[in-house]
Design a protein around this motif. Structure first.
Motif, PDB file in Angstrom:
ATOM      1  N   GLU A  88       3.178   0.528  -3.176  1.00  0.00           N
ATOM      2  CA  GLU A  88       3.695   0.125  -1.849  1.00  0.00           C
ATOM      3  C   GLU A  88       2.553   0.339  -0.849  1.00  0.00           C
ATOM      4  OE1 GLU A  88       5.186   4.464  -2.965  1.00  0.00           O
ATOM      5  OE2 GLU A  88       5.170   2.410  -3.819  1.00  0.00           O
ATOM      6  N   LEU A  89       1.725   1.049  -1.107  1.00  0.00           N
ATOM      7  CA  LEU A  89       0.744   1.123  -0.418  1.00  0.00           C
ATOM      8  C   LEU A  89      -0.631   0.111  -0.528  1.00  0.00           C
ATOM      9  CD1 LEU A  89       0.069   4.978  -0.398  1.00  0.00           C
ATOM     10  CD2 LEU A  89       1.514   3.620   1.387  1.00  0.00           C
ATOM     11  N   ASP A 128      -6.626  -0.333   2.584  1.00  0.00           N
ATOM     12  CA  ASP A 128      -5.713   0.591   2.053  1.00  0.00           C
ATOM     13  C   ASP A 128      -5.982   2.048   2.037  1.00  0.00           C
ATOM     14  OD1 ASP A 128      -4.230  -1.591   1.920  1.00  0.00           O
ATOM     15  OD2 ASP A 128      -4.237  -1.911  -0.251  1.00  0.00           O
TER      16      ASP A 128
END
Length: 562
Positions: free
Chosen positions: A333-334, A262
């Motif tokens: 959301e990441l 991420d």
């Protein structure tokens, strides 16, 4: 989705010449909405007393301002209670010092809506109701004399008594819930059947106006005020939801240097134990060095471990101070896995420093002790108990800061039941924890004392304790037994911190810090040794039994001789 509300309010003097009611609200947005929620309050100054309006206005304004200044880790009721008690003291002091407002007092009903919960705080005879699915529920009890001819006389209120007792209630929110706060000028003239009908229809502001109109049409001779709160959507970021969501995202596989997760590139593994793993990482878009903490893959299917990691991040987000690493936000959301990221600081832990054989002078240890005490105090002021203070969790930064690491077993008050009382490292656990007493500020200060003792002497005050042991605590060995250069005043502080009896320890980190800063100028007395009877009561009984046995044998011998 954040909490979304529609709020309407109205207040009027009615047939009176002045309005002694006061209503107010704070509707924050963004992070403050998630952290503290929305607060609405209504107060009705006690008629017949000078300063009634002043008391009502000050109570509401003071609550609205000071509630949002309380630490985020305090439970809502704790924040409200401390603020209201401070307001009560101020109102009483004003009434005592200013003759023109002698006897000033007010009722107050407040409502905090945060996350998926609502909290009601109540004093006096203003009221709160909830309207849900056509059903009207009264949430407060009037604090008045239980006699028909005295029903207008308050038994509780701000400014009436120095011992303020507030009623609190906690409710779970649902979408389309409607709350109403009204003064006695409204509820005394609008019966509950009519109130139910008025609440079943118009929007919040229109309903507030209708309540006032109905009260005045029905003959109210008092001030009239109302607040109406409609719950349009429920927040999804309360702690309960954070803990639940932690079990729905995967734990990352074991990562090696060069791997990415991420937007973070793994540089090295900093530490690994049976539950957690810490990576030193680089944020690829900024080059910033960070620390990424997650669970070891073997714990991926353990819901309790997942919730504990989420709780640790929740605490770390809220203890913003130079004494702790700070959370680096990662958008939900990441984030593809269960982890959190904190700032990285050059330096080493106190344990690493000692293991490397570095000699710490007494001034070195004193400097660490003072800065560590400040950090512990900052944590306790936010109602967080660390529960695992030890050299491995004390970071000595190259920037000369001392930081407390690892909130993995910390207790915030919001999830007190999810952790066991005896979490931590045995040699640093206070004696009462072995009897399953709850952890508190004094148990943290005990661990502070053992850590400082170990930094000075490389020994433990009561000897090393293994995990399988149930230790017996006698008298702690004075640090000067191992290190004669420790000044007596510092020794006395450390021995007070590690006292077996919690009542003999420092009550707060501020008290400890004051003793450290005063030092030799105002030394503490040496702790008194624990009496033998208190240290080991069985010894007294064994000794008495032996004495009686000897006496009996002597009497038998004398009888036989005669």
């Amino acid at each position: 989705m954040p909490l979304q509300l529609d709020i309407g309010h109205a207040t009027a003097a009615g047939v009176r010449s002045n309005n002694e009611d006061f209503v107010g609200m704070v509707t924050p947005t963004g992070e403050e909405l998630a952290r503290k929620g929305v607060l609405v309050a209504i107060a009705d100054g006690v008629s017949g007393h000078a300063g009634a309006r002043e008391a009502a206005e000050y109570a509401v304004r003071g609550l609205l301002a000071d509630y949002y200044a309380t630490p985020d880790t305090w439970e809502t009721t704790v924040s409200l209670d401390r603020v209201l008690k401070a307001i009560n003291r101020w109102v009483i002091s004003q009434a005592q010092t200013r003759r023109e407002i002698a006897g000033m007092a007010t009722t107050l009903t407040a409502l905090v809506l945060r996350g998926r919960h609502a909290t009601v705080a109540h004093l006096g005879d203003t009221r709160a109701y909830r309207f849900r699915d056509g059903q009207l529920t009264r949430l407060t009890t009037d604090h008045v004399w239980d006699r028909p001819d005295m029903s207008h006389v308050l038994t509780r209120g701000i400014g009436l008594d120095s011992d303020l007792r507030v009623d609190y209630g906690d409710l779970v929110l649902r979408e389309r819930d409607r709350f109403v706060l009204i003064c006695d000028g409204v509820w005394a003239h609008v019966r509950e059947e009519r109130l139910r009908a008025l609440l079943d229809g118009e929007g919040a502001q229109a309903t507030a106006n209708s309540l006032l109109n109905e009260a005045m049409i029905s003959g109210s001779q008092d001030n009239v005020s109302a607040i109406v709160v409609d719950v349009q959507s429920i927040a999804d970021d309360a702690l309960d939801d954070v803990l639940a969501a932690s079990t729905r995202v995967p734990v990352p596989m074991l990562l090696k240097p060069g791997d990415e997760l991420d937007g973070f590139r793994i540089i090295e593994i900093l530490r690994r134990n049976s539950s957690n793993i810490l990576y030193k990482v680089e944020q690829t878009n900024s080059g910033r060095l960070c620390v990424l903490k997650t669970l070891v893959p073997e714990r991926a299917n353990d819901p309790a471990e997942c919730r504990q990691l989420a709780h640790e991040e929740w605490i770390a987000r809220r203890v913003v101070a130079r004494f702790f690493p700070q959370i680096i936000p990662v958008e939900a959301e990441l984030r593809s896995a269960l982890y959190f990221v904190q700032t990285w600081h050059a330096g080493s832990t106190l344990a690493q420093t000692l293991e490397a054989g570095r000699h710490l002078t007494v001034p070195d240890v004193l400097g660490i002790a003072i800065r560590l005490a400040r950090g512990v105090g900052a944590l306790h002021r936010r109602s967080v108990i660390h529960r695992d203070i030890k050299p491995e969790n004390i970071h000595l930064g190259d920037d000369n800061e001392v930081r407390l690491l690892d909130f993995g077993v910390a207790e915030s008050g919001f999830a007190a039941g999810m952790l066991t009382s005896r979490a931590g490292t045995p040699s640093y656990l206070a004696p009462e924890l072995f009897a399953d007493a709850p952890a508190d500020a004094r148990t943290d200060l005990y661990a502070w004392g053992v850590s400082v003792y170990f930094a000075l002497t490389r020994h433990y005050p009561y000897g090393e304790v293994e995990a399988f042991q149930r230790p017996r605590f006698g008298e702690p060995a004075p640090p000067t037994r191992y290190r004669p250069d420790v000044p007596v005043w510092m020794e006395n502080i450390v021995l007070k911190a590690v006292a077996k009896d919690p009542a003999q320890r420092f009550e707060t980190a501020e008290e400890l810090l004051l003793a450290l800063e005063r030092g030799a100028a105002h030394p503490l007395d040496a702790p008194r040794p624990t009496p033998l009877a208190a240290r080991d009561p069985a010894v007294i009984w064994r000794t008495a039994a032996m004495v009686l046995l000897v006496i009996n044998l002597l009497l038998i011998y004398l009888l036989m001789v005669r």
